[in-house]
Enzyme design. Structure first.
Site, PDB file in Angstrom:
ATOM      1  N   LYS A 135      44.028  35.166  43.206  1.00 15.42           N
ATOM      2  CA  LYS A 135      43.570  35.870  42.022  1.00 15.42           C
ATOM      3  C   LYS A 135      44.727  36.693  41.450  1.00 15.42           C
ATOM      4  O   LYS A 135      45.647  36.967  42.195  1.00 15.42           O
ATOM      5  CB  LYS A 135      42.389  36.789  42.330  1.00 15.42           C
ATOM      6  CG  LYS A 135      42.595  37.678  43.528  1.00 15.42           C
ATOM      7  CD  LYS A 135      43.034  39.074  43.422  1.00 15.42           C
ATOM      8  CE  LYS A 135      43.761  39.767  42.388  1.00 15.42           C
ATOM      9  NZ  LYS A 135      44.570  40.881  42.923  1.00 15.42           N
ATOM     10  N   HIS A 227      37.863  41.190  41.577  1.00 13.51           N
ATOM     11  CA  HIS A 227      37.165  41.798  42.724  1.00 13.51           C
ATOM     12  C   HIS A 227      35.915  42.587  42.313  1.00 13.51           C
ATOM     13  O   HIS A 227      34.853  42.461  42.921  1.00 13.51           O
ATOM     14  CB  HIS A 227      38.091  42.756  43.473  1.00 13.51           C
ATOM     15  CG  HIS A 227      39.316  42.119  44.042  1.00 13.51           C
ATOM     16  ND1 HIS A 227      39.329  40.861  44.570  1.00 13.51           N
ATOM     17  CD2 HIS A 227      40.586  42.578  44.186  1.00 13.51           C
ATOM     18  CE1 HIS A 227      40.550  40.581  45.019  1.00 13.51           C
ATOM     19  NE2 HIS A 227      41.329  41.602  44.785  1.00 13.51           N
TER      20      HIS A 227
HETATM   21  C1  BG6 Z   1      44.454  43.050  45.962  1.00 11.96           C
HETATM   22  C2  BG6 Z   1      45.163  43.734  44.835  1.00 11.96           C
HETATM   23  O1  BG6 Z   1      43.883  41.844  45.529  1.00 11.96           O
HETATM   24  O2  BG6 Z   1      43.441  43.907  46.467  1.00 11.96           O
HETATM   25  C3  BG6 Z   1      45.786  45.036  45.333  1.00 11.96           C
HETATM   26  O3  BG6 Z   1      46.172  42.898  44.303  1.00 11.96           O
HETATM   27  C4  BG6 Z   1      44.748  45.903  46.004  1.00 11.96           C
HETATM   28  O4  BG6 Z   1      46.401  45.726  44.249  1.00 11.96           O
HETATM   29  C5  BG6 Z   1      43.950  45.099  47.032  1.00 11.96           C
HETATM   30  O5  BG6 Z   1      45.426  46.973  46.641  1.00 11.96           O
HETATM   31  C6  BG6 Z   1      42.772  45.902  47.567  1.00 11.96           C
HETATM   32  O6  BG6 Z   1      42.090  45.193  48.555  1.00 11.96           O
HETATM   33  P1  BG6 Z   1      42.244  45.583  50.092  1.00 11.96           P
HETATM   34  O7  BG6 Z   1      41.358  44.627  50.801  1.00 11.96           O
HETATM   35  O8  BG6 Z   1      43.705  45.423  50.422  1.00 11.96           O
HETATM   36  O9  BG6 Z   1      41.804  47.016  50.182  1.00 11.96           O
END
Ligand code: BG6
Length: 450
Positions: A135, A227
């Protein structure tokens, strides 16, 4: 049949931070078959040993929770191939070296998905192969449509994994259980009883050296196009007939299709960018002073918007989505606020209505209720019923990779979902590009632009 994992962008941040740790967890729980290999592809000139050294360091940093013996076993499965992911000749050599029926994972910036998939189409993939695309799925709706068209030429749809790791988080999967395995919530899960829904993903993390990707993406494309909309879809969807790829994707797509983009961009959206400040005792510079950032791009590090859903269940209920970097607190939760009771028989100031809070990492579920007070039984008191769930053995990436290697697309995003998600955010991006919504600044460590 061997099923090698071929990771394009295999020496990148995503691979080191999330994929290798996920694989190490799979190694630890015995989920990798003896013949499982991983071939990383990148532009850097590295030998297999150099790559394993790099991977060892990443695992020490990001997979300390996995026993060292498992990490070492994983390292023995890794290989590295230098090449350009958009060059058919290089890809041909990669696939020959990998052998078997590969899962090709595009752990690449969204701007190179299209040329990479076109090059892969020129080379062709063996029957039974799969492709995973990270993504955000492309750069905009047109790009997403083209990506879907190229993928359709390359493989059958069930062999395409459009990745959104939030779908593999315990918090999001728990929404399915909470809603559809209990009689309790579903009857009040609608506009008749729900006042509003807030989906919040505030992070203390700053840019973390990711300017190459993030500065052309920004918070809206990085988090709120994918997300947070996936969370909205799972919160708002109709009950699926079964928990499988077909049902889940269809019910989520139904919801995304009727999400109405904000009507008044200046009122219903917020864009912000952090300036210097202190987060968790650590000094962060101005976002625009971070290495690789181009200030003229006016990239936002905080995004927020409020939408409604045009269907019988949700008409009129605001869903507010917000996410930002370098904020004071890791506040990551979904809040479902219920309406007040139709008549309050108690005197005094009416209390806040009931609230269901689903927290991320640690995963928590809490229900805030009004009960009779302990001292004066005719007074109301706010009480919280709450649980903290034990951490799962597999991280979201561990689970996603496991499902991919097993050929199960249940957690994958469908072509329609990816396109609809762009349809929702494109008017916001257009208004922001046109300067209709000011870019507000907030100091790192604060609660955001307000
Ligand atoms: C990612 C983003 O997909 O998700 C990041 O690119 C973000 O910027 C991250 O920090 C957050 O997800 P997690 O699971 O790492 O907390």
């Amino acid at each position: 049949m061997t099923r090698p994992l071929v990771v394009l962008g295999g020496a990148g941040d995503l691979t080191g931070r999330l994929m290798l740790p996920g694989l190490a967890e799979l190694e630890d729980v015995g989920e990798l078959t003896d013949d499982q290999t991983l071939l990383a592809v990148g532009r850097e000139e590295l030998s297999d040993d150099d790559y394993r050294d790099w991977a060892r360091e990443r695992l020490t940093e990001h997979a300390a929770h996995v026993p060292e013996a498992a990490r070492d076993r994983l390292l023995a499965r890794l290989g590295y191939h230098q090449g350009s992911v958009t060059e058919p000749a290089d890809l041909r050599a990669v696939l020959e070296r990998a052998g078997g029926v590969p899962v090709v994972y595009l752990a690449l910036p969204n701007t190179v998905f299209l040329p990479t998939l076109r090059a892969l189409t020129e080379v062709g993939l063996p029957e039974g192969a799969a492709v995973a695309v990270e993504k955000p799925f492309g750069e905009n709706a047109d790009d997403a449509r083209e990506l879907n068209a190229v993928l359709a030429q390359l493989l059958p749809d069930e062999a395409v994994f459009r990745v959104d790791h939030f779908m593999a988080t315990q918090t999001v999967l728990n929404i399915l259980g909470l809603r559809f395995a209990n009689r309790l919530f579903e009857p009040v899960w609608n506009a008749g009883h729900v006042e509003r829904v807030d989906i919040v993903f505030d992070e203390t993390l700053g840019l973390e050296g990711r300017a190459g990707y993030y500065d052309t993406a920004g918070a809206l494309r990085d988090m709120l196009q994918n997300h947070l909309l996936q969370q909205l879809a799972v919160i708002a969807m109709e009950p699926p007939a079964a928990v499988d790829a077909g049902s889940l994707a269809a019910r989520k797509a139904d919801v995304l299709r009727v999400v109405r983009p904000p009507a008044d961009m200046a009122r219903d959206t917020v864009r912000g960018r952090y300036t210097a400040g202190t987060v968790d005792g650590q000094e962060l510079p101005d976002y625009v002073a971070e290495e690789g950032v181009e200030p003229a791009r006016e990239t936002e590090t905080y995004a927020e918007y409020t939408v409604t859903i045009d269907n019988w269940r949700w008409a009129g209920v605001p869903f507010r989505l917000r996410s930002g970097k370098a904020l004071g607190e890791n506040r990551q939760e979904i809040l479902v606020r219920f309406k007040p009771v139709p008549h309050l028989a108690f005197g005094g100031t009416p209390p806040e209505a009931g609230l269901l809070r689903l927290g991320f990492d640690p995963d928590t579920i809490s229900l805030e209720l009004n009960l009779n007070g302990a001292g004066d039984p005719f007074d109301l008191e706010r009480t919280t019923l709450g649980i903290e769930l034990p951490p799962r053995r597999l991280s979201a990436y561990g689970l996603l990779i496991k499902e991919m290697l097993a050929g199960d697309p249940t957690l994958s995003i469908s072509a329609a979902e990816a396109e609809e998600s762009w349809r929702i955010v494109e008017p916001i991006l257009a208004a922001w590009d046109a300067g209709d919504v000011p870019l507000r600044e907030y100091p790192a460590g604060s609660d955001g632009p307000g």
